[in-house]
Design a protein around this motif. Structure first.
Motif, PDB file in Angstrom:
ATOM      1  N   GLU A   1       0.825  -1.206   0.000  1.00  0.00           N
ATOM      2  CA  GLU A   1       0.000   0.000   0.000  1.00  0.00           C
ATOM      3  C   GLU A   1       0.859   1.256   0.000  1.00  0.00           C
ATOM      4  OE1 GLU A   1      -2.495  -0.620   3.390  1.00  0.00           O
ATOM      5  OE2 GLU A   1      -3.872  -1.927   2.300  1.00  0.00           O
ATOM      6  N   ASP A   2       2.034   1.189   0.631  1.00  0.00           N
ATOM      7  CA  ASP A   2       2.945   2.332   0.642  1.00  0.00           C
ATOM      8  C   ASP A   2       3.633   2.535  -0.709  1.00  0.00           C
ATOM      9  OD1 ASP A   2       2.334   2.846   3.272  1.00  0.00           O
ATOM     10  OD2 ASP A   2       4.109   1.825   4.079  1.00  0.00           O
ATOM     11  N   SER A   3       3.885   1.449  -1.442  1.00  0.00           N
ATOM     12  CA  SER A   3       4.562   1.518  -2.745  1.00  0.00           C
ATOM     13  C   SER A   3       3.793   0.692  -3.770  1.00  0.00           C
ATOM     14  CB  SER A   3       5.986   0.979  -2.619  1.00  0.00           C
ATOM     15  OG  SER A   3       6.727   1.693  -1.675  1.00  0.00           O
ATOM     16  N   PRO A   4       2.624   1.179  -4.209  1.00  0.00           N
ATOM     17  CA  PRO A   4       1.789   0.367  -5.094  1.00  0.00           C
ATOM     18  C   PRO A   4       2.357   0.166  -6.502  1.00  0.00           C
ATOM     19  CG  PRO A   4       0.839   2.540  -4.820  1.00  0.00           C
ATOM     20  CD  PRO A   4       2.013   2.465  -3.886  1.00  0.00           C
ATOM     21  N   ASP A   5       3.369   0.917  -6.884  1.00  0.00           N
ATOM     22  CA  ASP A   5       3.932   0.777  -8.227  1.00  0.00           C
ATOM     23  C   ASP A   5       5.258   0.016  -8.230  1.00  0.00           C
ATOM     24  OD1 ASP A   5       1.810   2.166  -9.347  1.00  0.00           O
ATOM     25  OD2 ASP A   5       2.789   4.104  -9.036  1.00  0.00           O
ATOM     26  N   ASP A   6       5.619  -0.585  -7.123  1.00  0.00           N
ATOM     27  CA  ASP A   6       6.867  -1.331  -7.024  1.00  0.00           C
ATOM     28  C   ASP A   6       6.574  -2.820  -7.201  1.00  0.00           C
ATOM     29  OD1 ASP A   6       9.373  -2.326  -6.526  1.00  0.00           O
ATOM     30  OD2 ASP A   6       9.517  -1.583  -4.470  1.00  0.00           O
ATOM     31  N   TRP A   7       7.115  -3.409  -8.251  1.00  0.00           N
ATOM     32  CA  TRP A   7       6.860  -4.817  -8.525  1.00  0.00           C
ATOM     33  C   TRP A   7       7.411  -5.707  -7.417  1.00  0.00           C
ATOM     34  CZ3 TRP A   7      10.693  -8.425  -8.960  1.00  0.00           C
ATOM     35  CH2 TRP A   7      11.984  -7.974  -9.240  1.00  0.00           C
ATOM     36  N   ARG A   8       8.463  -5.258  -6.747  1.00  0.00           N
ATOM     37  CA  ARG A   8       9.066  -6.057  -5.679  1.00  0.00           C
ATOM     38  C   ARG A   8       8.085  -6.248  -4.521  1.00  0.00           C
ATOM     39  NH1 ARG A   8      12.240  -2.668  -8.118  1.00  0.00           N
ATOM     40  NH2 ARG A   8      14.267  -3.333  -8.906  1.00  0.00           N
ATOM     41  N   CYS A   9       7.368  -5.185  -4.197  1.00  0.00           N
ATOM     42  CA  CYS A   9       6.366  -5.267  -3.126  1.00  0.00           C
ATOM     43  C   CYS A   9       5.253  -6.234  -3.507  1.00  0.00           C
ATOM     44  CB  CYS A   9       5.784  -3.892  -2.829  1.00  0.00           C
ATOM     45  SG  CYS A   9       6.978  -2.737  -2.143  1.00  0.00           S
ATOM     46  N   TRP A  10       4.814  -6.174  -4.749  1.00  0.00           N
ATOM     47  CA  TRP A  10       3.756  -7.075  -5.211  1.00  0.00           C
ATOM     48  C   TRP A  10       4.234  -8.518  -5.225  1.00  0.00           C
ATOM     49  CZ3 TRP A  10      -1.267  -6.180  -5.619  1.00  0.00           C
ATOM     50  CH2 TRP A  10      -1.696  -4.857  -5.634  1.00  0.00           C
ATOM     51  N   PHE A  11       5.496  -8.730  -5.590  1.00  0.00           N
ATOM     52  CA  PHE A  11       6.057 -10.077  -5.581  1.00  0.00           C
ATOM     53  C   PHE A  11       6.043 -10.640  -4.160  1.00  0.00           C
ATOM     54  CE2 PHE A  11       9.273 -13.301  -5.317  1.00  0.00           C
ATOM     55  CZ  PHE A  11       9.205 -13.959  -6.524  1.00  0.00           C
ATOM     56  N   ARG A  12       6.523  -9.845  -3.211  1.00  0.00           N
ATOM     57  CA  ARG A  12       6.544 -10.305  -1.814  1.00  0.00           C
ATOM     58  C   ARG A  12       5.129 -10.494  -1.272  1.00  0.00           C
ATOM     59  NH1 ARG A  12      11.545  -7.108  -1.751  1.00  0.00           N
ATOM     60  NH2 ARG A  12      10.344  -5.190  -1.451  1.00  0.00           N
ATOM     61  N   LEU A  13       4.185  -9.646  -1.719  1.00  0.00           N
ATOM     62  CA  LEU A  13       2.788  -9.822  -1.318  1.00  0.00           C
ATOM     63  C   LEU A  13       2.228 -11.141  -1.870  1.00  0.00           C
ATOM     64  CD1 LEU A  13       0.272  -8.610   0.093  1.00  0.00           C
ATOM     65  CD2 LEU A  13      -0.305  -7.564  -2.123  1.00  0.00           C
ATOM     66  N   ALA A  14       2.600 -11.471  -3.093  1.00  0.00           N
ATOM     67  CA  ALA A  14       2.154 -12.737  -3.688  1.00  0.00           C
ATOM     68  C   ALA A  14       2.652 -13.920  -2.861  1.00  0.00           C
ATOM     69  CB  ALA A  14       2.643 -12.852  -5.128  1.00  0.00           C
ATOM     70  N   ILE A  15       3.892 -13.841  -2.398  1.00  0.00           N
ATOM     71  CA  ILE A  15       4.432 -14.914  -1.564  1.00  0.00           C
ATOM     72  C   ILE A  15       3.657 -14.977  -0.242  1.00  0.00           C
ATOM     73  CG2 ILE A  15       6.455 -15.660  -0.256  1.00  0.00           C
ATOM     74  CD1 ILE A  15       8.150 -14.572  -2.573  1.00  0.00           C
ATOM     75  N   ALA A  16       3.340 -13.822   0.321  1.00  0.00           N
ATOM     76  CA  ALA A  16       2.580 -13.795   1.579  1.00  0.00           C
ATOM     77  C   ALA A  16       1.181 -14.386   1.387  1.00  0.00           C
ATOM     78  CB  ALA A  16       2.485 -12.363   2.104  1.00  0.00           C
ATOM     79  N   TYR A  17       0.531 -14.064   0.264  1.00  0.00           N
ATOM     80  CA  TYR A  17      -0.765 -14.672  -0.029  1.00  0.00           C
ATOM     81  C   TYR A  17      -0.622 -16.188  -0.132  1.00  0.00           C
ATOM     82  CZ  TYR A  17      -3.753 -10.604  -1.116  1.00  0.00           C
ATOM     83  OH  TYR A  17      -4.530  -9.486  -1.041  1.00  0.00           O
ATOM     84  N   HIS A  18       0.407 -16.638  -0.827  1.00  0.00           N
ATOM     85  CA  HIS A  18       0.629 -18.072  -0.990  1.00  0.00           C
ATOM     86  C   HIS A  18       0.851 -18.746   0.361  1.00  0.00           C
ATOM     87  CE1 HIS A  18       2.917 -21.766  -1.837  1.00  0.00           C
ATOM     88  NE2 HIS A  18       2.135 -21.819  -2.904  1.00  0.00           N
ATOM     89  N   ASP A  19       1.649 -18.116   1.206  1.00  0.00           N
ATOM     90  CA  ASP A  19       1.890 -18.676   2.540  1.00  0.00           C
ATOM     91  C   ASP A  19       0.622 -18.725   3.378  1.00  0.00           C
ATOM     92  OD1 ASP A  19       4.543 -18.992   1.889  1.00  0.00           O
ATOM     93  OD2 ASP A  19       5.218 -17.196   2.963  1.00  0.00           O
ATOM     94  N   ALA A  20      -0.281 -17.771   3.132  1.00  0.00           N
ATOM     95  CA  ALA A  20      -1.559 -17.740   3.844  1.00  0.00           C
ATOM     96  C   ALA A  20      -2.605 -18.643   3.184  1.00  0.00           C
ATOM     97  CB  ALA A  20      -2.080 -16.310   3.927  1.00  0.00           C
ATOM     98  N   ARG A  21      -2.183 -19.403   2.181  1.00  0.00           N
ATOM     99  CA  ARG A  21      -3.028 -20.367   1.448  1.00  0.00           C
ATOM    100  C   ARG A  21      -4.171 -19.707   0.677  1.00  0.00           C
ATOM    101  NH1 ARG A  21      -3.442 -23.459   6.693  1.00  0.00           N
ATOM    102  NH2 ARG A  21      -1.315 -24.145   7.015  1.00  0.00           N
ATOM    103  N   ASP A  22      -3.892 -18.526   0.124  1.00  0.00           N
ATOM    104  CA  ASP A  22      -4.874 -17.832  -0.708  1.00  0.00           C
ATOM    105  C   ASP A  22      -4.322 -17.784  -2.131  1.00  0.00           C
ATOM    106  OD1 ASP A  22      -6.797 -16.277  -1.853  1.00  0.00           O
ATOM    107  OD2 ASP A  22      -6.772 -14.725  -0.305  1.00  0.00           O
ATOM    108  N   THR A  23      -4.409 -18.906  -2.816  1.00  0.00           N
ATOM    109  CA  THR A  23      -3.791 -19.053  -4.126  1.00  0.00           C
ATOM    110  C   THR A  23      -4.345 -18.100  -5.182  1.00  0.00           C
ATOM    111  OG1 THR A  23      -3.320 -21.359  -3.605  1.00  0.00           O
ATOM    112  CG2 THR A  23      -3.182 -20.729  -5.916  1.00  0.00           C
ATOM    113  N   PRO A  24      -5.663 -17.895  -5.280  1.00  0.00           N
ATOM    114  CA  PRO A  24      -6.152 -16.971  -6.316  1.00  0.00           C
ATOM    115  C   PRO A  24      -5.583 -15.556  -6.159  1.00  0.00           C
ATOM    116  CG  PRO A  24      -7.963 -18.287  -5.468  1.00  0.00           C
ATOM    117  CD  PRO A  24      -6.780 -18.563  -4.587  1.00  0.00           C
TER     118      PRO A  24
END
Length: 147
Positions: free
Chosen positions: A107-130
């Motif tokens: 949310e602090d850096s919505p245009d940074d692909w690195r943040c989105w990548f790490r968020l994707a990993i966090a979603y995956h770890d939380a078992r939210d695949t979609p």
């Protein structure tokens, strides 16, 4: 490495299956009757959809792996130090805690692909695949400059 071998074996089996189904569709079309031509065309649609799906997923995985390699070279990959259950699964509370941090970072850096990548990993770890997949697609889009 095991995941890559499994993926390539599965993809090879699918391609073989698509070829066999496609050849049956062609044989049906060659019969020449209205019914067999209709069934033949319908049978040919299945391999076309399957090849498209396999292609899209292969492109997605290849691009995500390229981003992971780039982030790793920068030293920006998140460390996998989450608590695990005795069965080896990631503890849900630990994953939720890291997810909150990653969401705030994004949310602090919505245009940074690195943040989105790490968020994707966090979603995956939380078992939210979609949502993990959508976040990774967003990271890929931002990385390619298409956003």
């Amino acid at each position: 490495m095991r995941a890559k071998i499994t993926y390539f074996v599965t993809a090879a089996v699918l391609v073989l299956y698509f070829f066999l189904v496609g050849s049956r569709g062609v044989l049906l079309i060659q019969q020449g009757t209205l019914l067999t031509v209709t069934f033949g065309v319908a049978v040919l649609i299945l391999p076309v959809i399957g090849v498209w799906f396999l292609w899209k997923n292969t492109r997605f995985v290849t691009r995500a792996n390229a981003l992971a390699a780039e982030l790793d070279a920068e030293g920006g990959l998140p460390v996998d130090d989450l608590a695990r259950t005795p069965a080896g699964r990631i503890d849900r509370d630990a994953a939720d805690e890291v997810f909150a941090l990653r969401r705030a970072e994004t949310e602090d850096s919505p245009d940074d692909w690195r943040c989105w990548f790490r968020l994707a990993i966090a979603y995956h770890d939380a078992r939210d695949t979609p949502r993990a997949r959508r976040a990774m697609q967003r990271a890929i889009t931002l990385h390619e400059g298409k956003a």
